[in-house]
Design a protein around this motif. Structure first.
Motif, PDB file in Angstrom:
ATOM      1  N   VAL A  28      90.518  22.289  20.227  1.00 13.17           N
ATOM      2  CA  VAL A  28      90.611  20.722  19.386  1.00 13.17           C
ATOM      3  C   VAL A  28      89.798  21.413  18.053  1.00 13.17           C
ATOM      4  O   VAL A  28      88.512  21.829  18.477  1.00 13.17           O
ATOM      5  N   LEU A  29      90.338  21.195  17.025  1.00 15.24           N
ATOM      6  CA  LEU A  29      89.712  21.542  15.655  1.00 15.24           C
ATOM      7  C   LEU A  29      89.485  20.231  14.717  1.00 15.24           C
ATOM      8  O   LEU A  29      90.338  19.614  14.520  1.00 15.24           O
ATOM      9  N   GLY A  31      86.115  18.805  12.045  1.00 16.77           N
ATOM     10  CA  GLY A  31      85.546  19.175  10.690  1.00 16.77           C
ATOM     11  C   GLY A  31      85.538  20.805  10.695  1.00 16.77           C
ATOM     12  O   GLY A  31      85.687  21.300   9.662  1.00 16.77           O
ATOM     13  N   ILE A  34      81.445  23.820  13.374  1.00 16.53           N
ATOM     14  CA  ILE A  34      80.895  24.572  14.349  1.00 16.53           C
ATOM     15  C   ILE A  34      82.107  25.670  14.670  1.00 16.53           C
ATOM     16  O   ILE A  34      81.914  27.083  14.694  1.00 16.53           O
ATOM     17  N   MET A  57      92.797   9.552  13.242  1.00 17.96           N
ATOM     18  CA  MET A  57      91.894   9.199  14.297  1.00 17.96           C
ATOM     19  C   MET A  57      90.499   8.994  13.720  1.00 17.96           C
ATOM     20  O   MET A  57      89.471   9.083  14.235  1.00 17.96           O
ATOM     21  N   ALA A  71      87.440   9.351  16.538  1.00 19.03           N
ATOM     22  CA  ALA A  71      86.561  10.577  16.850  1.00 19.03           C
ATOM     23  C   ALA A  71      86.773  11.504  15.653  1.00 19.03           C
ATOM     24  O   ALA A  71      85.844  12.285  15.330  1.00 19.03           O
ATOM     25  N   ALA A  93      72.369  17.406   9.725  1.00 13.16           N
ATOM     26  CA  ALA A  93      72.562  18.437   8.562  1.00 13.16           C
ATOM     27  C   ALA A  93      72.277  18.136   7.024  1.00 13.16           C
ATOM     28  O   ALA A  93      71.369  17.463   6.773  1.00 13.16           O
ATOM     29  N   GLY A 104      83.342  13.067  16.465  1.00 14.05           N
ATOM     30  CA  GLY A 104      83.796  13.471  17.780  1.00 14.05           C
ATOM     31  C   GLY A 104      83.189  15.016  18.167  1.00 14.05           C
ATOM     32  O   GLY A 104      83.064  15.374  19.517  1.00 14.05           O
ATOM     33  N   GLY A 105      83.374  15.785  16.909  1.00  8.05           N
ATOM     34  CA  GLY A 105      82.840  17.362  17.191  1.00  8.05           C
ATOM     35  C   GLY A 105      81.383  17.219  17.526  1.00  8.05           C
ATOM     36  O   GLY A 105      80.838  17.746  18.464  1.00  8.05           O
ATOM     37  N   GLY A 118      74.671  18.265  18.282  1.00  9.28           N
ATOM     38  CA  GLY A 118      74.994  16.972  19.005  1.00  9.28           C
ATOM     39  C   GLY A 118      74.034  15.976  18.972  1.00  9.28           C
ATOM     40  O   GLY A 118      73.745  15.234  20.017  1.00  9.28           O
ATOM     41  N   ARG A 154      88.541  17.364  27.558  1.00 10.46           N
ATOM     42  CA  ARG A 154      89.621  16.229  27.138  1.00 10.46           C
ATOM     43  C   ARG A 154      89.473  16.003  25.646  1.00 10.46           C
ATOM     44  O   ARG A 154      88.610  16.525  24.818  1.00 10.46           O
ATOM     45  N   VAL A 156      88.870  13.573  22.834  1.00  7.58           N
ATOM     46  CA  VAL A 156      88.125  12.281  22.462  1.00  7.58           C
ATOM     47  C   VAL A 156      89.162  11.629  21.429  1.00  7.58           C
ATOM     48  O   VAL A 156      89.480  12.400  20.109  1.00  7.58           O
ATOM     49  N   HIS A 179      68.447  20.988   7.225  1.00  7.94           N
ATOM     50  CA  HIS A 179      67.885  19.618   7.816  1.00  7.94           C
ATOM     51  C   HIS A 179      68.050  19.445   9.297  1.00  7.94           C
ATOM     52  O   HIS A 179      68.856  18.389   9.581  1.00  7.94           O
ATOM     53  N   TYR A 180      67.670  20.565   9.985  1.00  3.55           N
ATOM     54  CA  TYR A 180      67.888  20.398  11.483  1.00  3.55           C
ATOM     55  C   TYR A 180      66.682  19.243  12.063  1.00  3.55           C
ATOM     56  O   TYR A 180      65.417  19.338  11.802  1.00  3.55           O
TER      57      TYR A 180
HETATM   58  C1  LIG Z   1      74.465  24.290   8.472  1.00  4.25           C
HETATM   59  C2  LIG Z   1      74.720  23.560   9.568  1.00  4.25           C
HETATM   60  C3  LIG Z   1      73.745  22.553   9.951  1.00  4.25           C
HETATM   61  C4  LIG Z   1      74.034  21.634  11.120  1.00  4.25           C
HETATM   62  N1  LIG Z   1      73.006  20.850  11.304  1.00  4.25           N
HETATM   63  C5  LIG Z   1      73.334  19.767  12.419  1.00  4.25           C
HETATM   64  C6  LIG Z   1      72.298  18.845  12.771  1.00  4.25           C
HETATM   65  O1  LIG Z   1      71.402  18.631  12.074  1.00  4.25           O
HETATM   66  N2  LIG Z   1      72.531  18.079  13.864  1.00  4.25           N
HETATM   67  C7  LIG Z   1      73.794  18.147  14.272  1.00  4.25           C
HETATM   68  O2  LIG Z   1      73.927  17.423  15.342  1.00  4.25           O
HETATM   69  N3  LIG Z   1      74.610  19.276  14.064  1.00  4.25           N
HETATM   70  C8  LIG Z   1      74.447  19.984  13.137  1.00  4.25           C
HETATM   71  N4  LIG Z   1      75.388  21.003  12.855  1.00  4.25           N
HETATM   72  C9  LIG Z   1      76.508  21.320  13.797  1.00  4.25           C
HETATM   73  C10 LIG Z   1      77.548  20.220  13.290  1.00  4.25           C
HETATM   74  O3  LIG Z   1      77.898  20.252  11.908  1.00  4.25           O
HETATM   75  C11 LIG Z   1      78.091  18.787  13.869  1.00  4.25           C
HETATM   76  O4  LIG Z   1      77.334  18.779  15.068  1.00  4.25           O
HETATM   77  C12 LIG Z   1      79.257  18.427  13.419  1.00  4.25           C
HETATM   78  O5  LIG Z   1      79.197  17.025  13.751  1.00  4.25           O
HETATM   79  C13 LIG Z   1      80.185  18.908  14.496  1.00  4.25           C
HETATM   80  O6  LIG Z   1      81.579  18.277  14.172  1.00  4.25           O
HETATM   81  P1  LIG Z   1      82.771  19.165  13.636  1.00  4.25           P
HETATM   82  O7  LIG Z   1      83.817  18.003  13.403  1.00  4.25           O
HETATM   83  O8  LIG Z   1      82.635  19.949  12.610  1.00  4.25           O
HETATM   84  O9  LIG Z   1      83.023  19.959  14.976  1.00  4.25           O
HETATM   85  P2  LIG Z   1      84.141  21.147  15.310  1.00  4.25           P
HETATM   86  O10 LIG Z   1      83.479  22.277  14.637  1.00  4.25           O
HETATM   87  O11 LIG Z   1      85.460  20.862  14.831  1.00  4.25           O
HETATM   88  O12 LIG Z   1      84.089  21.090  16.685  1.00  4.25           O
HETATM   89  C14 LIG Z   1      83.057  21.305  17.637  1.00  4.25           C
HETATM   90  C15 LIG Z   1      83.154  21.139  18.958  1.00  4.25           C
HETATM   91  O13 LIG Z   1      83.654  19.977  19.305  1.00  4.25           O
HETATM   92  C16 LIG Z   1      85.052  19.916  19.873  1.00  4.25           C
HETATM   93  N5  LIG Z   1      86.003  18.801  19.567  1.00  4.25           N
HETATM   94  C17 LIG Z   1      86.014  18.324  18.073  1.00  4.25           C
HETATM   95  N6  LIG Z   1      86.436  17.322  18.036  1.00  4.25           N
HETATM   96  C18 LIG Z   1      86.996  16.973  19.302  1.00  4.25           C
HETATM   97  C19 LIG Z   1      87.606  15.885  19.809  1.00  4.25           C
HETATM   98  N7  LIG Z   1      88.081  14.884  19.276  1.00  4.25           N
HETATM   99  N8  LIG Z   1      88.034  15.769  21.256  1.00  4.25           N
HETATM  100  C20 LIG Z   1      87.386  17.025  21.967  1.00  4.25           C
HETATM  101  N9  LIG Z   1      87.030  18.005  21.479  1.00  4.25           N
HETATM  102  C21 LIG Z   1      86.453  17.946  20.116  1.00  4.25           C
HETATM  103  C22 LIG Z   1      85.744  21.321  19.281  1.00  4.25           C
HETATM  104  O14 LIG Z   1      86.744  21.867  20.155  1.00  4.25           O
HETATM  105  C23 LIG Z   1      84.376  22.173  19.596  1.00  4.25           C
HETATM  106  O15 LIG Z   1      84.349  22.608  20.768  1.00  4.25           O
HETATM  107  C24 LIG Z   1      75.137  21.879  11.821  1.00  4.25           C
HETATM  108  C25 LIG Z   1      76.066  22.905  11.336  1.00  4.25           C
HETATM  109  C26 LIG Z   1      75.714  23.604  10.273  1.00  4.25           C
HETATM  110  C27 LIG Z   1      76.875  24.510   9.992  1.00  4.25           C
END
Ligand SMILES: Cc1cc2nc3c(=O)[nH]c(=O)nc-3n(C[C@H](O)[C@H](O)[C@H](O)COP(=O)(O)OP(=O)(O)OC[C@H]3O[C@@H](n4cnc5c(N)ncnc54)[C@H](O)[C@@H]3O)c2cc1C
Length: 261
Positions: A28-29, A31, A34, A57, A71, A93, A104-105, A118, A154, A156, A179-180
């Motif tokens: 699942v992709l 945003g 990650i 969604m 999600a 971030a 959801g990610g 997370g 699964r 979400v 900003h972690y």
């Molecule tokens: C520079 C930088 C800083 C960051 N700082 C933070 C921070 O401070 N705090 C933090 O928590 N995170 C941080 N992150 C991590 C990330 O950006 C966040 O956790 C973000 O919310 C992930 O969401 P995404 O939609 O991009 O996930 P994706 O990259 O699309 O997916 C992440 C994972 O979740 C799974 N997934 C996504 N959506 C679903 C769904 N609907 N159902 C099932 N599986 C799913 C994917 O398969 C994958 O395994 C940072 C990342 C970067 C690059």
């Protein structure tokens, strides 16, 4: 040369669930904040990628005492969701990542090699969120604790969060362009007692069982906070050592409990 993955681009939640099926061989992709670097650098070589960005969604809807969050809602678009979720989201971030990364990610993220991820799992755990997901056995709605314990596998679809609960939230940031948050604690007073959860304490966020059971037994905030580290295997990463986290976690718990009133 490896063949490019098949892209699945559903236009509704029902289509997304059908395309996901039992999840076998599907990545699942959302945003992609990650996943995309992992794909770019060849750490991950999926055969089928399910893109949820246009599957209808996303969005935050309130009805009665519950807020339902799609999600694929970006972390930066959670206004209207209950606190401390919104406050915690403001500390994920930077603006650019929050505009793209989804809730959801974040819910499905595990800790990175050098920093926690997370961050929204802890407020969702403390708020008693319920997760609706699709996959083997069809659609289910379950408590977030059970969802996280089961792990991945699964799709979400949405997250339901009860409103109107008293909360406390405290965190430790590290000044950084992106900003972690190294460690954060959320406490929520629900009808069934006080739930306390922390992020930055391992692969995923955790409820702090020692603190919760001490509070249920009538302990003071200080005595309950002293049990914060029970059952945890705290990580060392680029932001902080396990030792530092162990010293700080009880203090953050005590601060969060102090805000409950
Ligand atoms: C520079 C930088 C800083 C960051 N700082 C933070 C921070 O401070 N705090 C933090 O928590 N995170 C941080 N992150 C991590 C990330 O950006 C966040 O956790 C973000 O919310 C992930 O969401 P995404 O939609 O991009 O996930 P994706 O990259 O699309 O997916 C992440 C994972 O979740 C799974 N997934 C996504 N959506 C679903 C769904 N609907 N159902 C099932 N599986 C799913 C994917 O398969 C994958 O395994 C940072 C990342 C970067 C690059």
């Amino acid at each position: 040369m490896t063949a490019p993955p098949e892209l699945l681009t559903p236009t509704s939640p029902a289509e997304a669930a059908a395309a996901f099926g039992d999840g076998a061989g599907v990545t699942v992709l959302a945003g992609g904040t990650i996943l995309l670097p992992e794909l770019t650098y060849g750490k991950l070589r999926p055969t089928r990628v399910l893109m949820v960005g246009r599957a209808g969604m996303s969005g935050v809807e309130a009805s009665n005492d519950v807020v339902r969050i799609g999600a694929a809602t970006p972390v930066g678009e959670l206004a209207g969701a209950p606190d401390p979720l919104v406050t915690a989201a403001k500390h994920v971030a930077d603006r650019e990542i929050r505009a793209v990364g989804t809730i959801g990610g974040n819910l499905c993220a595990t800790a990175g090699d050098s920093a926690p991820r997370g961050d929204l799992q802890a407020p969702l755990l403390a708020l008693g969120a319920r997760i609706t997901s699709a996959g083997a056995g069809g659609e289910t709605t379950e408590d977030i604790t059970a969802f996280l314990e089961r792990g991945t596998g699964r799709l979400v679809l949405s997250i339901e969060v009860p409103t109107g609960q008293a909360f406390g939230y405290s965190r430790l940031d590290r000044p950084h362009t992106h900003h972690y948050t190294m460690l954060a604690v959320t406490a929520v007073k629900g009808a069934d007692g006080v739930r306390v959860a922390a992020s930055g304490v391992g692969d995923r966020s955790r409820r702090l069982a020692g603190v919760e059971s001490a509070l249920a037994g009538g302990a003071s905030a200080a005595d309950a906070a002293a049990r914060a580290n029970e059952g945890l295997d705290l990580p060392t990463d680029a932001l902080a050592s396990a030792w530092y986290r162990e010293q700080m976690l009880p203090l953050l718990v005590q601060r969060a409990l102090g805000q409950l009133g």
